[in-house]
Enzyme design. Structure first.
Site, PDB file in Angstrom:
ATOM      1  CB  CYS A 138      -0.946   0.011   1.183  1.00 40.84           C
ATOM      2  SG  CYS A 138      -2.294  -1.158   1.001  1.00 40.84           S
ATOM      3  CE  LYS A 168      -5.228   4.507  -0.783  1.00 42.47           C
ATOM      4  NZ  LYS A 168      -6.070   3.887   0.228  1.00 42.47           N
ATOM      5  CB  THR A 187     -17.085  10.314   3.127  1.00 46.71           C
ATOM      6  OG1 THR A 187     -17.627   9.069   2.652  1.00 46.71           O
ATOM      7  CG2 THR A 187     -18.199  11.310   3.377  1.00 46.71           C
ATOM      8  CB  SER A 188     -11.876   9.572   1.291  1.00 47.50           C
ATOM      9  OG  SER A 188     -11.879  10.885   0.836  1.00 47.50           O
ATOM     10  CG  ASP A 242     -12.719   1.769   4.345  1.00 51.05           C
ATOM     11  OD1 ASP A 242     -11.606   2.316   4.278  1.00 51.05           O
ATOM     12  OD2 ASP A 242     -13.400   1.752   5.376  1.00 51.05           O
ATOM     13  CG  ASP A 267      -6.491  -2.054  -2.024  1.00 52.56           C
ATOM     14  OD1 ASP A 267      -5.365  -1.778  -2.497  1.00 52.56           O
ATOM     15  OD2 ASP A 267      -6.947  -1.509  -1.014  1.00 52.56           O
ATOM     16  CB  THR A 321      -3.743 -11.634 -16.410  1.00 50.73           C
ATOM     17  OG1 THR A 321      -4.423 -12.211 -15.296  1.00 50.73           O
ATOM     18  CG2 THR A 321      -2.250 -11.709 -16.156  1.00 50.73           C
ATOM     19  CG  ASP A 358      -9.390  -1.097   5.401  1.00 47.57           C
ATOM     20  OD1 ASP A 358      -9.815   0.007   4.998  1.00 47.57           O
ATOM     21  OD2 ASP A 358      -9.048  -2.013   4.635  1.00 47.57           O
TER      22      ASP A 358
END
Lengths: 345, 68
Positions: free
Chosen positions: A16, A19, A46-47, A49, A66, A138, A224
């Site tokens: 992460c 990011k 609100t950004s 998850d 993700d 892929t 998270d």
């Protein structure tokens, strides 16, 4: 499998930590036309998850994705971590993941066995979560990438957002911090194997168990803790809730080895991006060391849940969490909105 | 004293470079980096080992004079 392939060496940044910064993201997304739909309970604003869209009075669909470059040299571990991290966004909404799609980029130098091991890691976590991987995409690319797009379900009235924290709430964090520092230092062979084994075990652990416990209580807000670090995600929770958050540094769980390594300069680039984003909203007491601040800004991969719930429920919830998750702690509380969004003492 | 060139490298490489150099236990080192993250991290490493750091910037490159 060839032993000499170091997956993390094929990537310029880990997990992460790759990011894009929170400030940059909101600039990139500014000004686009979007449809208004009252059934979209949670969107970009609100950004949060994951996005949440109501299907009928008892069901809402939860969607998230993700993916990131290798955070471990062991491809099976990497696959497990990437999948646990992708599933985590669904758990953070209080929801149950059901379907997933593989997202994968292959780089030169990856043999068939390595690719299969990454996928095996992803499938093993999906299976543990009761999730079906129903397809994917892929491509060939400069760096390896793996992750999932995940679909889950939740009752529309039981959605846990990253906003909604109320003054008087207590904050619980379910996994220790320091992942970004430790994985950066591991690239330089500065971390002993047993320590990394502990860290990998933590990253492959699903936040499902924390979700199971937390949904038994009146939770006001949950997110998270991942790429934007405790302070970045905490800032979004505080600002979105119209509150301030008070953190007790001594109560925050983190890996002791990460503290020493941060003071030695093994601080990932993502931590500096997070500091740049969150620092204007953060006040820290004089005694908080630079290494401690580095850990609070450290991007986490497959990090724990940050849960805001009433004080009356906090001790009981923590005791139940601790039965499964030894590192879970109450790390602070929520207060009325003050000059800064986060206070650290 | 050789000047260490860590331009084009991203972390943790510049820190590893100064760490290896410091195994010779000299009183002064100089290293050039080309990004703020490496500047900060090399500074942390030097200070952690009891050195002080003086930074000069020129055209996006940082020269760190590390002494004790």
């Amino acid at each position: 499998m060839k032993e000499n392939i170091r997956l993390t060496r094929l990537a310029s940044c880990a997990g992460c930590g790759a990011k894009v910064g929170a400030g940059m993201l909101s600039k990139l997304l500014k000004g686009f036309e979007t449809h208004y739909d009252p059934k979209l309970l949670v969107g970009y604003d609100t950004s949060d998850d994951a996005s949440v869209y109501v299907i009928n009075e008892s069901t809402a669909i939860v969607q998230t994705t993700d993916f990131f470059p290798p955070i471990a040299d062991d491809p099976f571990l990497y696959g497990q971590i990437a999948a646990a991290n992708a599933l985590s966004d669904v758990y953070a909404m209080g929801a149950e993941p059901k379907l997933a799609l593989n997202i994968m980029c292959l780089a030169d130098g990856m043999d068939k066995e390595t690719v299969q091991e990454i996928l095996r890691g992803g499938y093993s976590k999906a299976y543990e979560a009761g999730v079906i991987i129903s397809g994917g995409h892929t491509i060939n690319s400069g760096e390896p990438v793996y992750g999932l797009a995940v679909t889950g379900f939740v009752h529309p009235e039981r959605v846990l957002r990253n906003v909604g924290a109320r003054p008087g709430d207590r904050l619980i964090l379910t996994k220790p911090l320091g992942i970004g520092v430790l994985t950066t230092a591991a690239k330089a062979d500065m971390v002993e194997k047993p320590v990394m084994a502990k860290v990998y075990a933590q990253m492959t652990e699903l936040n499902r168990y924390a979700r199971d416990v937390m949904t038994g209580y009146e939770v006001h807000a949950c997110t998270d803790v991942t790429g934007f670090a405790l302070l970045g995600h905490g800032l979004e929770m505080a600002q979105g809730s119209g509150c301030s958050i008070y953190l007790e540094a001594a109560a925050i769980p983190y890996h002791r080895e990460a503290y020493e390594l941060a003071s030695m300069g093994f601080v990932p680039a993502g931590a500096y991006r997070n500091r740049e984003f969150a620092e204007p909203g953060v006040w820290a007491a004089e005694g908080i060391t630079r290494a401690m601040m580095d850990i609070l800004y450290d991007p986490q991969t497959s990090g724990g849940l940050l849960i805001s719930l009433p004080e009356s429920a906090a001790a009981d919830c923590l005791a139940k969490l601790k039965a499964e998750l030894e590192y879970a702690e109450i790390i602070g509380c929520v207060g009325q909105q003050a000059e800064y969004s986060i206070y650290i003492e | 004293m050789d000047i260490l060139d860590a331009r084009g490298l991203s972390c943790p490489e510049p820190v590893i470079m100064i760490k290896k150099a410091m195994e010779s236990c000299e009183d002064a080192y100089e290293i050039i980096v080309d990004n703020a993250v490496s500047r900060e991290n090399v500074t942390r490493f030097a200070e952690h080992n009891g050195y002080s750091v003086r930074i000069t910037e020129k055209a996006g490159e940082y020269t760190l004079a590390i002494t004790r």
